[in-house]
Design an enzyme around this catalytic site. Structure first.
Site, PDB file in Angstrom:
ATOM      1  N   GLU A 200       4.694  24.126  13.539  1.00 29.51           N
ATOM      2  CA  GLU A 200       4.225  25.390  12.960  1.00 29.51           C
ATOM      3  C   GLU A 200       5.233  25.891  11.929  1.00 29.51           C
ATOM      4  O   GLU A 200       4.878  26.261  10.817  1.00 29.51           O
ATOM      5  CB  GLU A 200       4.070  26.391  14.108  1.00 29.51           C
ATOM      6  CG  GLU A 200       3.721  27.795  13.722  1.00 29.51           C
ATOM      7  CD  GLU A 200       3.651  28.687  14.970  1.00 29.51           C
ATOM      8  OE1 GLU A 200       2.755  28.467  15.792  1.00 29.51           O
ATOM      9  OE2 GLU A 200       4.508  29.588  15.111  1.00 29.51           O
TER      10      GLU A 200
ATOM     11  N   GLY B  40      15.726  29.970  15.291  1.00 29.70           N
ATOM     12  CA  GLY B  40      16.745  30.584  16.126  1.00 29.70           C
ATOM     13  C   GLY B  40      17.850  29.629  16.498  1.00 29.70           C
ATOM     14  O   GLY B  40      17.846  28.439  16.147  1.00 29.70           O
TER      15      GLY B  40
ATOM     16  N   GLY C 271       1.774  30.567  18.170  1.00 28.66           N
ATOM     17  CA  GLY C 271       1.165  29.259  18.403  1.00 28.66           C
ATOM     18  C   GLY C 271       1.635  28.596  19.672  1.00 28.66           C
ATOM     19  O   GLY C 271       1.438  27.385  19.852  1.00 28.66           O
TER      20      GLY C 271
ATOM     21  N   GLY D 227      10.806  26.185  17.182  1.00 25.42           N
ATOM     22  CA  GLY D 227      10.789  27.489  16.548  1.00 25.42           C
ATOM     23  C   GLY D 227      12.078  27.764  15.800  1.00 25.42           C
ATOM     24  O   GLY D 227      12.916  26.887  15.594  1.00 25.42           O
TER      25      GLY D 227
END
Length: 449
Positions: A257, A236, A355, A234
């Site tokens: 994703e 971050g 997701g 992800g």
């Protein structure tokens, strides 16, 4: 010669169609009716000029009861159609809450009743918009048209491409800053209702330094990444910290994703080659991307990147076709049985399921795959434990699916562990200040049973 002539003729037709449909944002949005369903390009694909024109219509009272379907709104939407004074004329149908909605509700709690959150897995959003909603319109930012008349979805294939292909009215905002990226279903000018040109910088997202807790978590996750692994991460500081620690790996792949600058850095370093992937070998596959201007330049025309709709990228069976998938996601809370709440906090919806579960299942279905759910052990300045006896919100990832849980205090593989064993492992991952209370909660529950 015949083929060349036909191509040139097609190019001329595309240019003529483009010129005929080119208009101002205010003229373009006249095609959007009141009491209609509208999809908005996701995140960086929000079209600022078109959204501002829609806001002007709503202000003037000529546009009412427009249901706007979207995920992960950003500042363009927040400063236009998602302004507090326009809620009502604009009816948000939000599938993933962001800081925009949270700020609205914090400033005025009554706004929460005007923002309709719709629970839906990210992978299910294309089908929802295509088969259940019957979209009237779609507005989005695209790259400039190529010589064959096609626009690229650039950083936002996700649900945006599916919405653009199924909506009755499609209004595109052409921005030269949007990178051109190869995809399975580009948008042809003949499918577009109106075209607006607007050359502005894309939204930029940086990656700051990781906290000591995140660095400790990243070190443990990095140890799980072997040569040839296929990555999903992800956005971050934590995922970026993991990426910085695995630059010496070889033949990594990307099937994710979200594509980020940290992952692009692994391509630059030579760690990512995508050679060992089963799906789309040689290419980093993603559904949407967020980063900064150098990252967008790197994406533009890059044959090593490829975008697909989120119902393909996040399909657990598709993910599992690649070996050694390493999936890294974050959570808000973990209960003592291993279930994760990754979307609800403070008594309100904070984000959404996204997701996460798709990749948890896809990674575990992959040969030698690893699914990691990571979180700091505490929140609110260390006053609240993220390891809890019971979740405060919905179950985003069920206990049956959780594989590894990692905090700054350690890592626990929950597969094959009993409820008692899970609880003991998770208490060991909690901040030491909360371990006694968690142990008492465990004994109390056992006695009550």
């Amino acid at each position: 010669m015949i083929a060349v002539a036909a191509m040139k003729g097609g190019t001329m037709d595309a240019r003529q169609t483009y010129a005929a449909r080119l208009t101002s944002a205010d003229e373009a949005v006249l095609a959007i009716a009141s009491d209609s369903d509208l999809a908005m390009g996701m995140a960086v694909a929000e079209p600022p000029a078109i959204l501002a024109a829609l806001a002007r219509r709503a202000e003037a009272g000529t546009l009412r009861d427009v249901r706007v379907w979207y995920l992960l709104s950003q500042t363009h939407a927040g400063s236009t159609i998602l302004r507090r004074d326009l809620l009502g004329a604009i009816r948000p149908r939000c599938l993933f809450m962001s800081g925009v909605e949270r700020a609205l509700i914090k400033a005025d709690p009554t706004a929460e009743a005007l923002i309709d959150f719709v629970p839906c897995a990210f992978s299910g959003s294309p089908r929802l918009l295509r088969d259940e909603i019957a979209l009237d319109a779609c507005v989005l930012t695209v790259s400039p048209m190529d010589e064959d008349g096609y626009f690229s979805f650039g950083v936002a294939n996700d649900y945006t491409s599916v919405a653009a292909h199924c909506a009755k009215t499609v209004i595109v905002e052409v921005n030269p800053a949007m990178p051109r990226v190869a995809c399975s279903t580009p948008l042809h000018v003949s499918q577009v209702t109106a075209i607006v040109e607007n050359h502005v910088p894309l939204l930029s997202f940086g990656e700051g330094p990781a906290s000591p807790e995140d660095e400790a978590i990243a070190a443990q996750i990095a140890d799980m990444v072997d040569d040839g692994a296929c990555l999903q991460m992800g956005i971050g500081n934590l995922p970026a910290a993991v990426c910085r620690r695995i630059g010496n790996r070889r033949d990594l792949g990307i099937h994710t994703e979200l594509l980020t600058p940290a992952m692009a850095g692994l391509v630059h370093s030579g760690a990512v080659t995508n050679r060992r992937k089963t799906t789309h070998p040689g290419r980093s596959v993603y559904s949407f991307a967020m980063g900064d201007e150098p990252f967008y330049r790197w994406m533009d025309g890059n044959p090593q990147v490829y975008s697909l709709p989120v119902d393909v990228v996040n399909n657990a069976a598709e993910i599992a076709r690649n070996d050694r998938v390493v999936s890294v996601n974050a959570t808000i809370q973990v209960d003592l049985q291993g279930a994760c709440n990754s979307e609800f906090m403070g008594g309100m919806q904070h984000s959404a399921a996204g997701g996460q579960l798709d990749f948890v299942r896809g990674a575990y279905g992959s040969k030698d795959g690893v699914s990691v759910i990571a979180c700091r052990s505490t929140a609110r300045g260390g006053t609240v434990s993220r390891i809890v006896p019971r979740l405060d919100g919905p179950v985003t990832t069920p206990r049956n699916d959780v594989h590894w849980i990692v905090t700054e205090h350690g890592a626990a593989d929950l597969r094959g562990k009993s409820l008692r064993e899970r609880a003991e492992l998770l208490i060991g991952l909690a901040d030491p200040r909360f371990r006694d209370a968690l142990a008492r909660a465990l004994e109390t529950k056992k006695g009550g049973a």
